[in-house]
Design an enzyme around this catalytic site. Structure first.
Site, mmCIF file in Angstrom:
data_model
loop_
_atom_site.group_PDB
_atom_site.id
_atom_site.type_symbol
_atom_site.label_atom_id
_atom_site.label_comp_id
_atom_site.label_asym_id
_atom_site.label_seq_id
_atom_site.Cartn_x
_atom_site.Cartn_y
_atom_site.Cartn_z
ATOM 1 N N ARG A 35 0.853 -1.204 0.000
ATOM 2 C CA ARG A 35 0.000 0.000 0.000
ATOM 3 C C ARG A 35 0.890 1.255 0.000
ATOM 4 O O ARG A 35 2.120 1.157 -0.024
ATOM 5 C CB ARG A 35 -0.909 -0.005 1.231
ATOM 6 C CG ARG A 35 -0.143 0.185 2.523
ATOM 7 C CD ARG A 35 -1.044 0.221 3.744
ATOM 8 N NE ARG A 35 -0.295 0.674 4.899
ATOM 9 C CZ ARG A 35 -0.630 0.430 6.158
ATOM 10 N NH1 ARG A 35 -1.705 -0.263 6.430
ATOM 11 N NH2 ARG A 35 0.110 0.909 7.145
ATOM 12 N N GLY A 36 0.243 2.404 0.054
ATOM 13 C CA GLY A 36 0.955 3.669 0.240
ATOM 14 C C GLY A 36 1.973 3.960 -0.858
ATOM 15 O O GLY A 36 1.786 3.605 -2.029
ATOM 16 N N ASP A 56 6.223 -7.265 1.415
ATOM 17 C CA ASP A 56 5.528 -6.581 2.517
ATOM 18 C C ASP A 56 5.166 -7.591 3.589
ATOM 19 O O ASP A 56 5.137 -8.801 3.339
ATOM 20 C CB ASP A 56 4.263 -5.887 1.993
ATOM 21 C CG ASP A 56 3.893 -4.663 2.816
ATOM 22 O OD1 ASP A 56 4.009 -3.533 2.300
ATOM 23 O OD2 ASP A 56 3.490 -4.819 3.996
ATOM 24 N N TYR A 176 11.880 7.945 15.140
ATOM 25 C CA TYR A 176 11.606 7.962 13.697
ATOM 26 C C TYR A 176 12.609 8.886 12.993
ATOM 27 O O TYR A 176 13.262 8.481 12.025
ATOM 28 C CB TYR A 176 10.169 8.431 13.431
ATOM 29 C CG TYR A 176 9.805 8.468 11.961
ATOM 30 C CD1 TYR A 176 9.580 7.283 11.254
ATOM 31 C CD2 TYR A 176 9.698 9.679 11.268
ATOM 32 C CE1 TYR A 176 9.255 7.310 9.902
ATOM 33 C CE2 TYR A 176 9.363 9.713 9.918
ATOM 34 C CZ TYR A 176 9.144 8.530 9.242
ATOM 35 O OH TYR A 176 8.825 8.550 7.904
ATOM 36 N N LYS A 180 15.585 7.837 10.262
ATOM 37 C CA LYS A 180 15.645 8.359 8.893
ATOM 38 C C LYS A 180 16.951 9.138 8.655
ATOM 39 O O LYS A 180 17.505 9.109 7.551
ATOM 40 C CB LYS A 180 14.416 9.216 8.597
ATOM 41 C CG LYS A 180 13.096 8.424 8.603
ATOM 42 C CD LYS A 180 13.087 7.317 7.540
ATOM 43 C CE LYS A 180 11.737 6.647 7.402
ATOM 44 N NZ LYS A 180 11.681 5.645 6.341
ATOM 45 N N PRO A 206 10.863 12.478 1.502
ATOM 46 C CA PRO A 206 9.554 13.078 1.246
ATOM 47 C C PRO A 206 9.082 13.918 2.430
ATOM 48 O O PRO A 206 9.461 13.667 3.574
ATOM 49 C CB PRO A 206 8.627 11.868 1.065
ATOM 50 C CG PRO A 206 9.507 10.676 0.927
ATOM 51 C CD PRO A 206 10.782 11.014 1.641
ATOM 52 N N GLY A 207 8.227 14.896 2.125
ATOM 53 C CA GLY A 207 7.488 15.593 3.177
ATOM 54 C C GLY A 207 6.238 14.780 3.467
ATOM 55 O O GLY A 207 6.054 13.695 2.909
HETATM 56 N N1 LIG Z 1 3.548 9.311 4.827
HETATM 57 C C1 LIG Z 1 4.444 10.237 5.066
HETATM 58 O O1 LIG Z 1 4.096 11.374 5.394
HETATM 59 C C2 LIG Z 1 5.908 9.951 4.908
HETATM 60 C C3 LIG Z 1 6.810 11.044 4.859
HETATM 61 C C4 LIG Z 1 8.161 10.788 4.678
HETATM 62 C C5 LIG Z 1 8.604 9.497 4.537
HETATM 63 N N2 LIG Z 1 7.707 8.457 4.596
HETATM 64 C C6 LIG Z 1 8.239 7.113 4.424
HETATM 65 O O2 LIG Z 1 7.644 6.558 3.254
HETATM 66 C C7 LIG Z 1 7.667 5.137 3.343
HETATM 67 C C8 LIG Z 1 6.302 4.595 2.975
HETATM 68 O O3 LIG Z 1 5.373 4.981 3.970
HETATM 69 P P1 LIG Z 1 3.821 5.253 3.655
HETATM 70 O O4 LIG Z 1 3.564 6.656 4.030
HETATM 71 O O5 LIG Z 1 3.479 4.744 2.319
HETATM 72 O O6 LIG Z 1 3.150 4.378 4.822
HETATM 73 P P2 LIG Z 1 2.275 3.051 4.797
HETATM 74 O O7 LIG Z 1 2.108 2.692 6.227
HETATM 75 O O8 LIG Z 1 1.075 3.209 3.948
HETATM 76 O O9 LIG Z 1 3.225 2.001 4.057
HETATM 77 C C9 LIG Z 1 4.307 1.403 4.714
HETATM 78 C C10 LIG Z 1 4.430 -0.024 4.214
HETATM 79 O O10 LIG Z 1 5.526 -0.620 4.903
HETATM 80 C C11 LIG Z 1 5.109 -1.919 5.301
HETATM 81 N N3 LIG Z 1 5.817 -2.393 6.495
HETATM 82 C C12 LIG Z 1 5.703 -1.914 7.749
HETATM 83 N N4 LIG Z 1 6.401 -2.670 8.593
HETATM 84 C C13 LIG Z 1 6.982 -3.655 7.850
HETATM 85 C C14 LIG Z 1 7.810 -4.764 8.174
HETATM 86 N N5 LIG Z 1 8.166 -5.054 9.434
HETATM 87 N N6 LIG Z 1 8.233 -5.559 7.176
HETATM 88 C C15 LIG Z 1 7.849 -5.317 5.889
HETATM 89 N N7 LIG Z 1 7.038 -4.297 5.539
HETATM 90 C C16 LIG Z 1 6.602 -3.479 6.518
HETATM 91 C C17 LIG Z 1 3.618 -1.753 5.624
HETATM 92 O O11 LIG Z 1 2.943 -2.985 5.695
HETATM 93 C C18 LIG Z 1 3.171 -0.842 4.514
HETATM 94 O O12 LIG Z 1 2.750 -1.547 3.375
HETATM 95 C C19 LIG Z 1 8.126 4.816 4.768
HETATM 96 O O13 LIG Z 1 9.496 4.493 4.767
HETATM 97 C C20 LIG Z 1 7.909 6.121 5.502
HETATM 98 O O14 LIG Z 1 8.727 6.252 6.633
HETATM 99 C C21 LIG Z 1 6.383 8.659 4.777
#
Ligand SMILES: NC(=O)c1ccc[n+]([C@@H]2O[C@H](COP(=O)([O-])OP(=O)(O)OC[C@H]3O[C@@H](n4cnc5c(N)ncnc54)[C@H](O)[C@@H]3O)[C@@H](O)[C@H]2O)c1
Length: 280
Positions: A35-36, A56, A176, A180, A206-207
């Site tokens: 997802r995401g 995942d 967190y 990062k 990313p923001g």
């Molecule tokens: N959403 C934000 O605002 C944001 C901003 C900056 C960076 N990020 C980074 O972007 C990346 C994606 O995050 P997102 O926002 O899509 O969130 P999200 O929670 O939708 O997706 C994260 C994915 O990582 C998987 N995951 C979590 N723990 C895991 C594990 N132990 N083993 C395997 N997979 C695992 C989840 O199941 C999920 O599919 C992450 O690294 C996050 O830190 C997010």
């Protein structure tokens, strides 16, 4: 033809650009792809001609995403991965994904978790969980893919997802931000180590993006600092300088570019994708 009749400042469809077959014949591993942002990266790489393995921990969502993207017939494979698991299980997930694809050209380390806690009351397990899933597990994925790429002798690329929190951070999310920031340094060092094999390693910062992770963070922050989760969520995703949320494909395109041959001379960088909020 008169000058006046020529078009001026044509409106560019900047949010729905044409997709080019940048990755035709290539194969990539994408973690966090159920997802995401990970799913957005997988969808884009596929649209650009790649075969992909989605990794995942969310079994059901992973299965559904693999099916949505066309499954094996479309060159889309799903592999269970637990980044919090032991090194052998992470190596085994990477090996299965590589075996399913035959050979791979690169890795997008997208999976991650956020944990919020007051700065003077951080549970020990928040550190262990965040560093394990955001830093150590992804590094082990990079190790596995780098060893494959070195053996293959055709170069390759690795892109990890750090965060603007790795440069600026938030007081209620210290583990967190620290994880990062560590990803940014790990990226620089892996680039240094792998450059001689023509493997370019970069990360993106990313923001705030509108995903499940940020919704969960908004609920946690509201418990720590007060306020409604929906207001906090909106505050985190609407970027002042563009007056809207960042679309996931806007971030996915930067990751795709860094994975491509076009980015061959970009090495060890932490590229901000945050609508201008981080000045360095
Ligand atoms: N959403 C934000 O605002 C944001 C901003 C900056 C960076 N990020 C980074 O972007 C990346 C994606 O995050 P997102 O926002 O899509 O969130 P999200 O929670 O939708 O997706 C994260 C994915 O990582 C998987 N995951 C979590 N723990 C895991 C594990 N132990 N083993 C395997 N997979 C695992 C989840 O199941 C999920 O599919 C992450 O690294 C996050 O830190 C997010």
């Amino acid at each position: 033809m008169h000058l006046e009749t020529l078009p001026e400042n044509p409106a560019l469809p900047i949010r729905t650009p044409q997709v080019f077959p940048t990755h035709a014949g290539k194969s990539f591993l994408v973690t966090g792809a159920a997802r995401g942002l990970g799913r957005a990266v997988a969808e884009l790489l596929l649209a650009q001609g790649a075969r992909i393995a989605l990794l995942d921990i969310l079994d059901e969502e992973l299965k559904a995403t693999v099916a949505d993207l066309g499954g094996e017939a479309a060159g889309v494979f799903g592999v269970r991965l637990d980044l919090a698991g032991d090194p052998e299980s992470i190596a085994a997930s990477a090996a299965s994904a590589i075996e399913l694809l035959g050979e791979v050209d690169g890795l997008a380390n997208v999976a991650g978790v956020g944990r919020q806690a007051p700065p003077l009351d951080i549970p020990r397990d928040a550190w262990a969980q965040t560093m394990g899933i955001n830093l150590i597990g992804p590094h082990e994925m990079s190790q596995a893919v780098a060893n494959h790429l070195i053996g293959r002798k055709q170069g390759g690329s690795i892109v990890s997802v750090a965060s603007e929190a790795g440069k600026i951070g938030h007081v209620d999310s210290i583990p967190y931000g620290a994880s990062k920031a560590a990803v940014i340094n790990e990226t620089r060092m892996m680039s240094e180590a792998l450059s001689k094999h023509d493997i370019n390693v970069n990360c993106v910062c990313p923001g705030g993006m509108p995903t499940a992770m940020l919704k969960k963070a908004a609920v946690s922050y509201s418990k720590i600092i007060g306020g409604k989760p929906e207001d906090l969520y909106e505050h985190m995703i609407i970027h002042e300088r563009i007056g809207r949320a960042i679309d996931l494909p806007e971030v996915a395109r930067v990751i795709s570019f860094l994975l491509s041959d076009e980015a061959f001379v970009i090495r060890g960088q932490a590229v901000n994708v945050d609508a201008g909020s981080t000045p360095f």
